[in-house]
Structure formats: C-alpha cells, structure tokens
Design a protein around this motif. Structure first.
Motif, PDB file in Angstrom:
ATOM      1  N   ILE A 167      -4.689   2.669   5.037  1.00 36.65           N
ATOM      2  CA  ILE A 167      -4.076   2.260   3.800  1.00 36.65           C
ATOM      3  C   ILE A 167      -4.967   1.370   2.962  1.00 36.65           C
ATOM      4  O   ILE A 167      -5.883   0.748   3.454  1.00 36.65           O
ATOM      5  N   THR A 186       5.675  -7.904  -3.248  1.00 44.40           N
ATOM      6  CA  THR A 186       5.565  -6.464  -3.386  1.00 44.40           C
ATOM      7  C   THR A 186       4.240  -6.016  -2.786  1.00 44.40           C
ATOM      8  O   THR A 186       3.176  -6.473  -3.214  1.00 44.40           O
ATOM      9  N   LYS A 239       1.747  -3.078  -2.367  1.00 46.86           N
ATOM     10  CA  LYS A 239       1.397  -1.780  -2.922  1.00 46.86           C
ATOM     11  C   LYS A 239       0.381  -1.103  -2.024  1.00 46.86           C
ATOM     12  O   LYS A 239      -0.676  -1.650  -1.752  1.00 46.86           O
ATOM     13  N   VAL A 240       0.719   0.072  -1.562  1.00 43.18           N
ATOM     14  CA  VAL A 240      -0.084   0.797  -0.591  1.00 43.18           C
ATOM     15  C   VAL A 240      -0.734   1.991  -1.264  1.00 43.18           C
ATOM     16  O   VAL A 240      -0.069   2.757  -1.955  1.00 43.18           O
ATOM     17  N   ASP A 275      -2.377   5.482  -0.440  1.00 40.59           N
ATOM     18  CA  ASP A 275      -2.405   6.398   0.698  1.00 40.59           C
ATOM     19  C   ASP A 275      -3.680   7.236   0.726  1.00 40.59           C
ATOM     20  O   ASP A 275      -4.598   7.041  -0.080  1.00 40.59           O
ATOM     21  N   GLU A 317      -2.739   7.805  -3.796  1.00 36.68           N
ATOM     22  CA  GLU A 317      -1.488   7.614  -4.510  1.00 36.68           C
ATOM     23  C   GLU A 317      -0.863   6.282  -4.102  1.00 36.68           C
ATOM     24  O   GLU A 317      -0.929   5.885  -2.945  1.00 36.68           O
ATOM     25  N   ALA A 318      -0.254   5.589  -5.052  1.00 33.66           N
ATOM     26  CA  ALA A 318       0.295   4.262  -4.805  1.00 33.66           C
ATOM     27  C   ALA A 318       1.757   4.324  -4.359  1.00 33.66           C
ATOM     28  O   ALA A 318       2.541   5.133  -4.856  1.00 33.66           O
ATOM     29  N   HIS A 319       2.128   3.461  -3.428  1.00 35.36           N
ATOM     30  CA  HIS A 319       3.499   3.280  -2.962  1.00 35.36           C
ATOM     31  C   HIS A 319       3.757   1.779  -2.907  1.00 35.36           C
ATOM     32  O   HIS A 319       2.829   0.983  -2.912  1.00 35.36           O
ATOM     33  N   SER A 320       5.004   1.372  -2.847  1.00 34.29           N
ATOM     34  CA  SER A 320       5.275  -0.066  -2.809  1.00 34.29           C
ATOM     35  C   SER A 320       6.458  -0.390  -1.911  1.00 34.29           C
ATOM     36  O   SER A 320       7.373   0.411  -1.724  1.00 34.29           O
ATOM     37  N   LEU A 321       6.393  -1.609  -1.351  1.00 37.59           N
ATOM     38  CA  LEU A 321       7.472  -2.180  -0.550  1.00 37.59           C
ATOM     39  C   LEU A 321       7.793  -3.547  -1.129  1.00 37.59           C
ATOM     40  O   LEU A 321       6.885  -4.325  -1.424  1.00 37.59           O
ATOM     41  N   TYR A 361       5.933   0.501   6.703  1.00 35.91           N
ATOM     42  CA  TYR A 361       5.392   1.655   6.008  1.00 35.91           C
ATOM     43  C   TYR A 361       4.988   2.665   7.066  1.00 35.91           C
ATOM     44  O   TYR A 361       4.173   2.373   7.949  1.00 35.91           O
TER      45      TYR A 361
END
Length: 260
Positions: free
Chosen positions: A4, A49, A51-52, A54, A58-62, A72
C-alpha cells in the motif's frame, strides 16, 4: 499480503490539521500473491483519514475516530507508502512485521506517562474529562502485571489463583488487590489485562500508550475508556512487566476506580 501507499490526514473540528502522502511510481509492486489485513489504530485526539494507494494506483480511504481501529483488506507485502506528518516525511513498506500501524500513541521513557497521556488524548477526542492516576491503583495494577509476567499467565484472566496458585487466594480478584493497596472508596473497581509482543505494539518508547489503544480499540475492554456503563471512572492505575520467558512480550494491567 497486499502492498500500500498511504496518506494520513488528521482533522480537528473545523478541520485544521492535515497530512499528505506521495504515491510511489511502483504502486503495483507485488512481491508475492499472499495477502493480509492491514490494521490502523488511532491513539490521537483527532479523527484520522487514512488514504491508501492500491496496486493499481487507485486511492481508497478509511476514517478512524480517536481510540478506534479500522482494517484495510487484501494488502500485498512489499507495497510502498510515504506519509508527511507535521512536516516529517516517512516511508514504509507493507510487511507481516507491521500489519498493525499505530498512529499517535504518546511516547515517553516512563510507560505510565505514555499510558495516561494516550488515554487522555483518546478521551479529549471523545469530549470526555481526563483521568488521573491513583497510587493505590497503580500498585494494584503493577502487582498483577508482575504476577502475569512471572507465570506467563495468559489463561489466568483476572484470577490470581488461576495464574499462580492458592498462595494468592487473598489477592485473587481485582477488588481484593485494590483493597490490599489501600483503595477503600465505596465505589467498585474495574480491570483490564493484556499480553502482547512488540510486533503488535508501537515500540518500546510507547508501550503504555500502545496497550491503552489495544484495549480502547478492541471489542471487549473499551468501556472504561469511553465512560460506557453505569459507573464513570475518573481514576486509573497502570502496570507493565516484561515476560520472564518470552522475548519482546509484555503484560499490562489497568485498574479503574472512581473517587467521590
């Protein structure tokens, strides 16, 4: 495991603090096909927050509240991520050895100080009054942490007899232990215990804060940290002891009480 690239953003009410992360060119680097679950624990007083980035860039967030944890899924080992927090840039590589990432645990050479400051960071982030140490509860907690470490007492729970035998029958439960060290208020006490190793903790300079977050972010021992339940605690004691037989393993105990 999955790799990540992460950005950590801390947001206060009104949103003042932020962090940035720079994606690596090797977003899709994949050293093997085995995946694992990356856990992020938030010990700070701000909502975070994460932000991952991948393997496909592509960005993802928790979003993680103070004192809580989020996961994640499907992380590959070997992914790179960088984060700039407070102007300091850090680079990490996802691996089995850091599948738990702790953010914001208070650091101190005094593990009691690390514990209490982390507890109160979490409480401030949830609009709760700070807790204070009580020497009697500190002694009760340290006594039981030492006993757990001496006998490798993972299966003993809160029962000193189950840990070390009948010789400890006068100190069998947390109420007896607190009373032994002088806790005489009419209110009851509560206790949380844990045994863990450095693989799951934020380092030796934040063991106290790490254990505070282990309890607060879990599913069974979180109530005293968030004033959940009939009794609201305002005093606490903390004890920490290294295992006598297992390298880099520690036992921790916290005892909660309420003064009038």
């Amino acid at each position: 495991m999955r790799k990540i690239l992460i950005l950590l953003a801390l947001a206060a009410l009104g949103g003042a603090l932020s962090t940035t992360a720079a994606a690596q060119k090797k977003c899709g680097k994949k050293e093997d096909d085995e995946k694992y679950e990356q856990t992020f624990r938030n010990a700070s007083e701000k909502t975070i927050t994460v932000k991952v980035i991948d393997e496909n860039c592509e960005a993802h967030s928790l979003t993680i509240k103070p004192g809580k944890a989020e996961k994640y899924d499907s992380v590959y080992t070997g992914y790179l991520f960088t984060a700039s927090v407070g102007g300091e840039e850090k680079e990490y590589t996802a691996a089995y050895s850091n599948y738990i990432i702790t953010i914001g645990a208070a650091e101190s050479n005094d593990q009691k100080e690390s514990f209490l400051e982390t507890v109160n960071q979490i409480r401030r982030g949830n609009s709760l009054a700070p807790m204070e140490f009580d020497d009697r509860l500190n002694e009760a907690a340290q006594w039981y942490a030492d006993l757990l470490a001496k006998y490798e007492g993972d299966a003993g729970g809160h029962d000193a007899v189950a840990v070390g035998g009948e010789q400890y029958k006068d100190m069998q439960d947390v109420g007896q232990r607190a009373a032994h060290f002088g806790w005489k208020t009419k209110n009851g006490v509560a206790e949380v215990v844990a045994g863990d190793n450095l693989l799951n903790l934020p380092g030796k300079n934040a063991l106290g804060g790490g254990f505070a977050l282990v309890w607060a972010s879990g599913t069974t021992h979180y109530a005293p940290f968030f004033d959940i339940g009939e009794q609201k605690f305002n005093r606490v004691g903390f004890g920490l002891a290294p295992s006598k037989t297992t390298k880099d393993k520690y036992y921790a105990v916290a005892v909660f009480g309420t003064t009038d």
